[in-house]
Design a protein around this motif. Sequence first.
Motif, PDB file in Angstrom:
ATOM      1  N   GLN A 143      27.678  -3.013  44.746  1.00 12.82           N
ATOM      2  CA  GLN A 143      27.224  -2.678  46.089  1.00 12.82           C
ATOM      3  C   GLN A 143      25.755  -2.274  46.008  1.00 12.82           C
ATOM      4  O   GLN A 143      25.331  -1.658  45.021  1.00 12.82           O
ATOM      5  CB  GLN A 143      28.053  -1.535  46.661  1.00 12.82           C
ATOM      6  CG  GLN A 143      29.463  -1.934  46.994  1.00 12.82           C
ATOM      7  CD  GLN A 143      30.287  -0.766  47.517  1.00 12.82           C
ATOM      8  OE1 GLN A 143      29.902   0.391  47.421  1.00 12.82           O
ATOM      9  NE2 GLN A 143      31.451  -1.084  48.061  1.00 12.82           N
ATOM     10  N   GLU A 176      21.114  -7.059  49.478  1.00 14.76           N
ATOM     11  CA  GLU A 176      22.164  -7.916  48.930  1.00 14.76           C
ATOM     12  C   GLU A 176      21.534  -9.224  48.480  1.00 14.76           C
ATOM     13  O   GLU A 176      20.610  -9.731  49.112  1.00 14.76           O
ATOM     14  CB  GLU A 176      23.214  -8.229  49.988  1.00 14.76           C
ATOM     15  CG  GLU A 176      24.103  -7.067  50.327  1.00 14.76           C
ATOM     16  CD  GLU A 176      25.211  -7.487  51.272  1.00 14.76           C
ATOM     17  OE1 GLU A 176      26.189  -8.107  50.804  1.00 14.76           O
ATOM     18  OE2 GLU A 176      25.087  -7.195  52.474  1.00 14.76           O
ATOM     19  N   TRP A 217      31.772   1.030  43.245  1.00 14.58           N
ATOM     20  CA  TRP A 217      30.569   0.334  43.718  1.00 14.58           C
ATOM     21  C   TRP A 217      30.033  -0.660  42.694  1.00 14.58           C
ATOM     22  O   TRP A 217      29.209  -1.498  43.017  1.00 14.58           O
ATOM     23  CB  TRP A 217      29.473   1.325  44.126  1.00 14.58           C
ATOM     24  CG  TRP A 217      29.000   2.223  43.017  1.00 14.58           C
ATOM     25  CD1 TRP A 217      29.496   3.460  42.705  1.00 14.58           C
ATOM     26  CD2 TRP A 217      27.957   1.977  42.096  1.00 14.58           C
ATOM     27  NE1 TRP A 217      28.828   3.991  41.636  1.00 14.58           N
ATOM     28  CE2 TRP A 217      27.857   3.091  41.236  1.00 14.58           C
ATOM     29  CE3 TRP A 217      27.074   0.907  41.893  1.00 14.58           C
ATOM     30  CZ2 TRP A 217      26.940   3.177  40.202  1.00 14.58           C
ATOM     31  CZ3 TRP A 217      26.155   1.004  40.855  1.00 14.58           C
ATOM     32  CH2 TRP A 217      26.094   2.126  40.035  1.00 14.58           C
ATOM     33  N   LYS A 220      28.067  -6.119  49.556  1.00 16.28           N
ATOM     34  CA  LYS A 220      28.862  -5.052  50.166  1.00 16.28           C
ATOM     35  C   LYS A 220      30.354  -5.367  50.072  1.00 16.28           C
ATOM     36  O   LYS A 220      31.187  -4.530  50.389  1.00 16.28           O
ATOM     37  CB  LYS A 220      28.451  -4.862  51.629  1.00 16.28           C
ATOM     38  CG  LYS A 220      27.036  -4.344  51.764  1.00 16.28           C
ATOM     39  CD  LYS A 220      26.627  -4.259  53.221  1.00 16.28           C
ATOM     40  CE  LYS A 220      25.159  -3.869  53.307  1.00 16.28           C
ATOM     41  NZ  LYS A 220      24.614  -4.097  54.649  1.00 16.28           N
TER      42      LYS A 220
END
Length: 131
Positions: free
Chosen positions: A53, A60, A36, A13
């Motif tokens: 992202q 993640e 992103w 993120k």
Amino acid sequence: MNTRELSPCFVTKDVDACRDFYQRHFSATAIFDCGWYLNMRIGGDGSSIQFMQPQDGMVEYGAEGVMLNFRVDDVDAEYARLVSEGVALAMPLEDHPWGDRGFSIIDPIGTALYIYSDREPSDEFRQYYTS
């Protein structure tokens, strides 16, 4: 397989923090950046790193257990530069008997970056080199 390039991609993120860190401290340049997903060229040899992202339920993943190794011409100069820029050290600059002199830092998502220059290995480690 005839691999032409190998580069890591970290799903995080914190794409913006990574962009800023690698631009500021490694003169990385974005070769693709849609916000992103970011692909950055580091150095002149074709090395690149990507940050993405999480998309559509992705988790993640990336930094834990990963170390990126940067072989440089003058590790002492890189050490002095990064310390003067306020980058915190994870490992001090030191000579290693396996044939390098290096130190490490941590990027914004926890990836260890080992920065080193080659040195002559000790007799103990010379036997393990294959070329």
